[in-house]
Design an enzyme around this catalytic site. Structure first.
Site, short mmCIF file in Angstrom:
data_model
loop_
_atom_site.label_atom_id
_atom_site.label_comp_id
_atom_site.label_asym_id
_atom_site.label_seq_id
_atom_site.Cartn_x
_atom_site.Cartn_y
_atom_site.Cartn_z
N GLY A 71 31.55 -52.41 43.04
CA GLY A 71 32.72 -51.81 42.40
C GLY A 71 32.78 -52.13 40.91
N ASN A 151 44.65 -54.91 44.66
CA ASN A 151 43.98 -55.83 45.59
C ASN A 151 44.87 -57.00 46.00
OD1 ASN A 151 43.25 -55.94 42.68
ND2 ASN A 151 42.51 -57.98 43.20
N GLN A 179 39.97 -50.68 46.64
CA GLN A 179 40.77 -51.13 47.80
C GLN A 179 41.34 -49.95 48.59
OE1 GLN A 179 40.97 -54.11 48.98
NE2 GLN A 179 40.17 -55.32 47.29
N SER A 199 33.52 -49.52 46.63
CA SER A 199 32.61 -50.64 46.88
C SER A 199 32.41 -50.82 48.38
CB SER A 199 33.22 -51.91 46.26
OG SER A 199 32.43 -53.02 46.58
N GLY A 200 31.15 -50.95 48.79
CA GLY A 200 30.82 -51.01 50.21
C GLY A 200 31.45 -52.17 50.96
N HIS A 201 31.44 -53.37 50.33
CA HIS A 201 31.83 -54.54 51.12
C HIS A 201 33.33 -54.63 51.39
CE1 HIS A 201 33.24 -57.55 47.94
NE2 HIS A 201 32.74 -56.61 47.17
N THR A 237 15.42 -48.74 41.45
CA THR A 237 15.09 -48.34 42.83
C THR A 237 16.33 -48.52 43.71
OG1 THR A 237 12.82 -48.97 42.47
CG2 THR A 237 13.53 -48.78 44.77
N CYS A 325 43.18 -72.48 40.24
CA CYS A 325 43.29 -73.75 39.52
C CYS A 325 42.23 -73.80 38.43
CB CYS A 325 43.08 -74.89 40.49
SG CYS A 325 43.70 -76.44 39.87
C1 LIG Z 1 40.54 -53.36 42.98
C2 LIG Z 1 39.16 -53.91 42.84
N1 LIG Z 1 38.34 -53.41 41.93
C3 LIG Z 1 37.09 -53.85 41.76
C4 LIG Z 1 36.60 -54.87 42.54
C5 LIG Z 1 35.19 -55.33 42.33
O1 LIG Z 1 34.37 -54.91 43.38
P1 LIG Z 1 32.94 -55.59 43.63
O2 LIG Z 1 33.23 -56.92 44.25
O3 LIG Z 1 32.24 -54.68 44.57
O4 LIG Z 1 32.29 -55.69 42.31
C6 LIG Z 1 37.42 -55.45 43.51
C7 LIG Z 1 36.94 -56.59 44.32
O5 LIG Z 1 37.71 -57.43 44.75
C8 LIG Z 1 38.74 -54.96 43.68
O6 LIG Z 1 39.56 -55.47 44.59
#
Ligand SMILES: Cc1ncc(COP(=O)(O)O)c(C=O)c1O
Length: 397
Positions: A71, A151, A179, A199-201, A237, A325
């Site tokens: 992302g 997020n 998100q 973003s995939g994860h 690639t 922190c």
């Molecule tokens: C709103 C938002 N944007 C961007 C990102 C960044 O994504 P990535 O971890 O795939 O770089 C996150 C990841 O927490 C996110 O919550």
């Protein structure tokens, strides 16, 4: 009790069906899709299918998808592309509640490259004022970048309206939908968004793969320069396993979004109501009626979020806190600060973010155990008895 994972806005478990889909691309179908031989070429056919699946989830054309590594790369590519394509325009509009992938880049562009950035504020629920957005648009505005969903709070922003404002003013509009994708219906045929990051994860695909939607005919400048992959829009690639996985995750999200949202929201609401009822001096952060179904951000007053997280960790419960922190001083999250959440509450904020893999038993376990943890921490806390607030240094920002 096994691990209770409620930190899905940080990252998600790879869905077993996604894992099964990607496995052969490590060991059997490992060819390079750019190769001339058939062995590589057959991987290209699977990449095409993955691109179609991603496009179907957000209703755009497959050619409008550029695969990236995450992302953050998609966000950086979008903003840099707009600025490079419009060299005379030196103004960016974003919000104070974006993810660091946008905010840190904008601060860098401001400080090191002389761009002008307007950071829109929010009200106490984290909502934007669209009149303020309209007023901040200038002749030299190159891009507006506003996230689809936050997020930390899960707040969903009125992206359709914002996209129209940008279009009416002839300004490129990018949304960080990292998100939102998979949790919120997205129709890019109907919504005049120019660029969108995902973003995939965050949606049960693995880490290390993302995508950027770029609308056809939008002037585009690549971020990574080299080979001709992604039709010369992103060199390198392809992460074939990740892309195949992302395609499968998008297909699952499209097929099951409604039922999954209903399940997750029911669990989230039970958790939230249970905690707010049982813990005195607790408040919900964000826009209660307009947020992601999986996210609940609760502040427990007069106690530190880190301490709560450590105690929850002893019980194998994973969540996040809204403060970090750094150098001895606890900094409440920039999102909660932008919303003006009182200092003594911002420090004790915990974000629970659920997924389809959570269960009612897990929710019951947290609702049963967390109130006692907070009660004990408050008894130990020197500032709690008098409810005077935290003793550590306040942020100067
Ligand atoms: C709103 C938002 N944007 C961007 C990102 C960044 O994504 P990535 O971890 O795939 O770089 C996150 C990841 O927490 C996110 O919550």
């Amino acid at each position: 009790m096994n691990t209770i994972y409620m930190d899905n806005n940080a990252t998600t478990q790879v869905d077993p069906a996604v894992y099964d889909e990607m496995k052969p691309f490590f060991t059997e179908l490992y060819g390079n899709p750019s190769s001339m031989h058939r062995f590589g070429g057959q991987v290209g056919a699977h990449l095409k299918q993955a691109r179609e699946r991603v496009a179907a989830l957000i209703n755009c054309e497959p050619d409008e998808i550029i695969f990236t590594s995450c992302g953050s790369e998609s966000d950086n590519t979008a903003i840099r592309s707009a600025l490079n394509a419009l060299p005379g325009k030196r103004h960016i509009i974003t919000t104070r509640v974006e993810h660091p992938a946008i905010l840190s880049l904008c601060k860098f562009l401001e400080k090191k490259e002389g761009y002008d950035v307007t950071y829109l504020g929010t009200d106490e629920h984290g909502r934007l004022d669209l009149e303020e957005l309209k007023k901040s648009i200038r002749k030299d505005t190159a891009i507006i970048s506003i996230m689809w969903a936050n997020n930390e709070t899960g707040n969903i922003y009125p992206i359709e309206e914002i996209a129209r404002i940008a279009k009416d003013n002839d300004v490129i509009f990018h949304t960080d939908a990292v998100q939102a994708v998979g949790k919120v219906p997205i129709d890019l045929e109907k919504t005049p968004i120019d660029m969108l990051s995902l973003s995939g994860h965050k949606l049960h695909a693995p880490k290390g793969v993302g995508a950027l939607f770029v609308r056809k005919r939008l002037p585009f400048r690549p971020f990574l320069i080299g080979g001709h992959q992604e039709r010369s829009r992103r060199a390198g690639t392809e992460n074939t396993t990740g892309i195949i996985a992302l395609g499968k995750a998008c297909q699952l999200a499209l097929d099951h979004m409604e039922e999954e949202n209903t399940l997750v929201k029911t669990l989230r609401d039970k958790l939230e109501t249970g905690l707010l009822e049982r813990v005195p001096d607790s408040i919900l952060n964000g826009d209660k009626d307009n947020r992601l179904p999986n996210t609940s951000n609760i502040s427990f007053g007069y106690v530190e979020g880190e301490a709560i997280l450590l105690m929850m960790d002893q019980l194998n419960i994973c969540a996040s806190s809204g403060s970090a922190c750094t150098s001895g001083s606890l900094e409440p999250s920039h999102v909660l600060r932008a919303m003006g959440v009182p200092f003594t509450f911002a420090h004790g904020s915990i974000r629970f973010s659920l997924s389809r893999f959570n269960t009612e038993q897990e929710v019951d376990f947290i609702v049963k155990n967390l109130p006692g943890i907070i009660d004990n921490l408050r008894k130990l806390s020197p500032f709690s008895a008098e409810k005077q607030g935290l003793t550590c240094a306040k942020s100067s920002e």
